[in-house]
Motif scaffolding. Sequence first.
Motif, PDB file in Angstrom:
ATOM      1  N   ASN A   1       0.832  -1.216   0.000  1.00 36.09           N
ATOM      2  CA  ASN A   1       0.000   0.000   0.000  1.00 36.09           C
ATOM      3  C   ASN A   1       0.868   1.269   0.000  1.00 36.09           C
ATOM      4  OD1 ASN A   1      -2.605   1.310   0.136  1.00 36.09           O
ATOM      5  ND2 ASN A   1      -2.185   1.752   2.295  1.00 36.09           N
ATOM      6  N   LYS A   2       0.223   2.374  -0.270  1.00 34.83           N
ATOM      7  CA  LYS A   2       0.841   3.715  -0.371  1.00 34.83           C
ATOM      8  C   LYS A   2       1.733   3.796  -1.607  1.00 34.83           C
ATOM      9  CE  LYS A   2       0.762   4.333   4.674  1.00 34.83           C
ATOM     10  NZ  LYS A   2       1.320   5.044   5.844  1.00 34.83           N
ATOM     11  N   CYS A   3       1.355   3.094  -2.670  1.00 31.74           N
ATOM     12  CA  CYS A   3       2.171   3.091  -3.886  1.00 31.74           C
ATOM     13  C   CYS A   3       2.146   4.452  -4.574  1.00 31.74           C
ATOM     14  CB  CYS A   3       1.742   1.977  -4.831  1.00 31.74           C
ATOM     15  SG  CYS A   3       0.141   2.252  -5.595  1.00 31.74           S
ATOM     16  N   ASP A   4       1.340   5.375  -4.069  1.00 30.87           N
ATOM     17  CA  ASP A   4       1.344   6.747  -4.600  1.00 30.87           C
ATOM     18  C   ASP A   4       2.558   7.540  -4.137  1.00 30.87           C
ATOM     19  OD1 ASP A   4       0.264   8.532  -2.012  1.00 30.87           O
ATOM     20  OD2 ASP A   4      -0.476   6.480  -2.023  1.00 30.87           O
TER      21      ASP A   4
ATOM     22  N   THR B   1      -1.406  -1.124  -3.970  1.00 32.36           N
ATOM     23  CA  THR B   1      -2.613  -0.327  -3.722  1.00 32.36           C
ATOM     24  C   THR B   1      -2.281   1.073  -3.240  1.00 32.36           C
ATOM     25  OG1 THR B   1      -2.731  -1.150  -1.454  1.00 32.36           O
ATOM     26  CG2 THR B   1      -4.035  -2.340  -3.093  1.00 32.36           C
ATOM     27  N   SER B   2      -3.249   1.946  -3.407  1.00 29.91           N
ATOM     28  CA  SER B   2      -3.194   3.238  -2.748  1.00 29.91           C
ATOM     29  C   SER B   2      -4.595   3.566  -2.267  1.00 29.91           C
ATOM     30  CB  SER B   2      -2.705   4.338  -3.699  1.00 29.91           C
ATOM     31  OG  SER B   2      -2.933   5.613  -3.094  1.00 29.91           O
ATOM     32  N   ALA B   3      -4.744   3.613  -0.947  1.00 30.02           N
ATOM     33  CA  ALA B   3      -6.031   4.014  -0.381  1.00 30.02           C
ATOM     34  C   ALA B   3      -6.246   5.490  -0.671  1.00 30.02           C
ATOM     35  CB  ALA B   3      -6.042   3.761   1.125  1.00 30.02           C
ATOM     36  N   LYS B   4      -5.161   6.222  -0.716  1.00 29.70           N
ATOM     37  CA  LYS B   4      -5.248   7.661  -0.939  1.00 29.70           C
ATOM     38  C   LYS B   4      -5.738   7.982  -2.354  1.00 29.70           C
ATOM     39  CE  LYS B   4      -2.595  11.903  -0.632  1.00 29.70           C
ATOM     40  NZ  LYS B   4      -1.257  12.443  -0.916  1.00 29.70           N
ATOM     41  N   GLU B   5      -5.155   7.327  -3.333  1.00 32.66           N
ATOM     42  CA  GLU B   5      -5.509   7.601  -4.731  1.00 32.66           C
ATOM     43  C   GLU B   5      -6.559   6.630  -5.275  1.00 32.66           C
ATOM     44  OE1 GLU B   5      -3.817  10.113  -6.595  1.00 32.66           O
ATOM     45  OE2 GLU B   5      -2.796  10.690  -4.736  1.00 32.66           O
ATOM     46  N   ASN B   6      -7.065   5.763  -4.417  1.00 32.46           N
ATOM     47  CA  ASN B   6      -8.057   4.772  -4.820  1.00 32.46           C
ATOM     48  C   ASN B   6      -7.558   3.883  -5.968  1.00 32.46           C
ATOM     49  OD1 ASN B   6     -10.426   3.367  -4.731  1.00 32.46           O
ATOM     50  ND2 ASN B   6     -11.656   4.894  -5.814  1.00 32.46           N
ATOM     51  N   LEU B   7      -6.362   3.337  -5.807  1.00 37.74           N
ATOM     52  CA  LEU B   7      -5.794   2.438  -6.808  1.00 37.74           C
ATOM     53  C   LEU B   7      -5.896   0.989  -6.344  1.00 37.74           C
ATOM     54  CD1 LEU B   7      -2.508   4.359  -7.739  1.00 37.74           C
ATOM     55  CD2 LEU B   7      -4.517   4.023  -9.202  1.00 37.74           C
ATOM     56  N   ASN B   8      -6.547   0.161  -7.157  1.00 39.79           N
ATOM     57  CA  ASN B   8      -6.634  -1.285  -6.907  1.00 39.79           C
ATOM     58  C   ASN B   8      -7.384  -1.679  -5.634  1.00 39.79           C
ATOM     59  OD1 ASN B   8      -5.538  -2.493  -9.151  1.00 39.79           O
ATOM     60  ND2 ASN B   8      -3.434  -2.344  -8.398  1.00 39.79           N
ATOM     61  N   VAL B   9      -8.154  -0.760  -5.083  1.00 43.01           N
ATOM     62  CA  VAL B   9      -8.859  -1.085  -3.834  1.00 43.01           C
ATOM     63  C   VAL B   9     -10.040  -2.021  -4.119  1.00 43.01           C
ATOM     64  CG1 VAL B   9     -10.081  -0.149  -1.831  1.00 43.01           C
ATOM     65  CG2 VAL B   9      -8.097   1.060  -2.764  1.00 43.01           C
ATOM     66  N   GLU B  10     -10.879  -1.637  -5.074  1.00 45.20           N
ATOM     67  CA  GLU B  10     -11.998  -2.502  -5.489  1.00 45.20           C
ATOM     68  C   GLU B  10     -11.492  -3.887  -5.893  1.00 45.20           C
ATOM     69  OE1 GLU B  10     -15.439  -2.255  -6.171  1.00 45.20           O
ATOM     70  OE2 GLU B  10     -15.463  -0.464  -4.922  1.00 45.20           O
ATOM     71  N   GLU B  11     -10.428  -3.891  -6.675  1.00 48.43           N
ATOM     72  CA  GLU B  11      -9.888  -5.138  -7.231  1.00 48.43           C
ATOM     73  C   GLU B  11      -9.387  -6.055  -6.110  1.00 48.43           C
ATOM     74  OE1 GLU B  11      -9.291  -2.112  -8.259  1.00 48.43           O
ATOM     75  OE2 GLU B  11      -9.566  -2.023 -10.440  1.00 48.43           O
ATOM     76  N   THR B  12      -8.716  -5.462  -5.128  1.00 50.20           N
ATOM     77  CA  THR B  12      -8.161  -6.259  -4.032  1.00 50.20           C
ATOM     78  C   THR B  12      -9.252  -7.030  -3.292  1.00 50.20           C
ATOM     79  OG1 THR B  12      -6.260  -4.827  -3.738  1.00 50.20           O
ATOM     80  CG2 THR B  12      -6.946  -6.101  -1.813  1.00 50.20           C
ATOM     81  N   PHE B  13     -10.287  -6.306  -2.869  1.00 49.68           N
ATOM     82  CA  PHE B  13     -11.361  -6.963  -2.115  1.00 49.68           C
ATOM     83  C   PHE B  13     -12.197  -7.856  -3.023  1.00 49.68           C
ATOM     84  CE2 PHE B  13     -10.416  -3.299   0.660  1.00 49.68           C
ATOM     85  CZ  PHE B  13     -10.293  -3.946   1.881  1.00 49.68           C
ATOM     86  N   GLY B  14     -12.469  -7.376  -4.234  1.00 42.68           N
ATOM     87  CA  GLY B  14     -13.296  -8.135  -5.176  1.00 42.68           C
ATOM     88  C   GLY B  14     -12.663  -9.459  -5.567  1.00 42.68           C
TER      89      GLY B  14
END
Length: 174
Positions: free
Chosen positions: A123-126, A151-164
Motif C-alpha cells: 500500500n501507499k504506492c502513490d 494499492t493506494s487508499a489515498k488515490e483509490n488504486l486497486n482497492v476494489e480489485e483487491t477486495f473483489g
Amino acid sequence: GGAGKPTPLLIRILMIGDSSVGKTSLVLRYDKRGFNLRFTTTIGVDYSDRLLELDGRQVKLQIWDTAGQERFHSLTTSFFKRAEGFVLVYDVSNRQSFESVSTWMKDIVEQGKRGSDVVICGNKCDLQGREVAREEGEQLAAELGVPYMETSAKENLNVEETFGNLASRVKTRL
Ligand code: GDP
Ligand code: MG
C-alpha cells in the motif's frame, strides 16, 4: 408468495499487517457508505459490511479491522479462526512493515482456517519515497504462494480489485 431474497453468502475478511500501513484507510475507501456504518465491538475490532454480487450470487463481505491490537500482535485467535480471507498489508515506504509480512503470514497459517485465502497489498504506492520495490513485493508473494497487489487508499488504486478478487477466490472455495 414466500419468495424472499435468498440469504447472502457471508464472507469474513480480516485486515492484518503492521500498524500505520493503511489497513483502516483501505477499508474506509472500499466501504462506499463511509464511516457511519462501521461498528465497534466491545473488544475493539471494527467491522463494515458490503453487499456485492459475484456470479449472480449475493455476497455479504464483512471486513474486520483491528483497532490497534496489531501493534502488540495481540489479535485474538478467534478472529483468525473465523475469517475466510485475509488482506495482509504493508507500506511500500516502510521496509520494516515489509519485513513483518512473513510473520503475519505465519500467524495466518498457524491460527487461521485451513485453506483460507490471502492477498498481500503493497500500500501507499502513490508515495515517491519507496523503500520496497514492486518486484520485491511480487517475489515475496510468489514465494508465499499468494497474489500481490499494489494499492493506494489515498488515490483509490486497486482497492476494489483487491477486495473483489479476494472475495471471488473465497467464494469459489465455499
Ligand atoms: P492502519 O494503522 O494500518 O489502520 O493505518 P491507517 O489507515 O490508520 O493509515 C495510517 C496513515 O497512513 C494515515 O495517516 C493515512 O492517511 C496514511 N495512508 C493510508 N493509506 C495511504 C496511501 O495509500 N497513501 C498515502 N500516501 N498515505 C496513506
Ligand atoms: Mg487501523
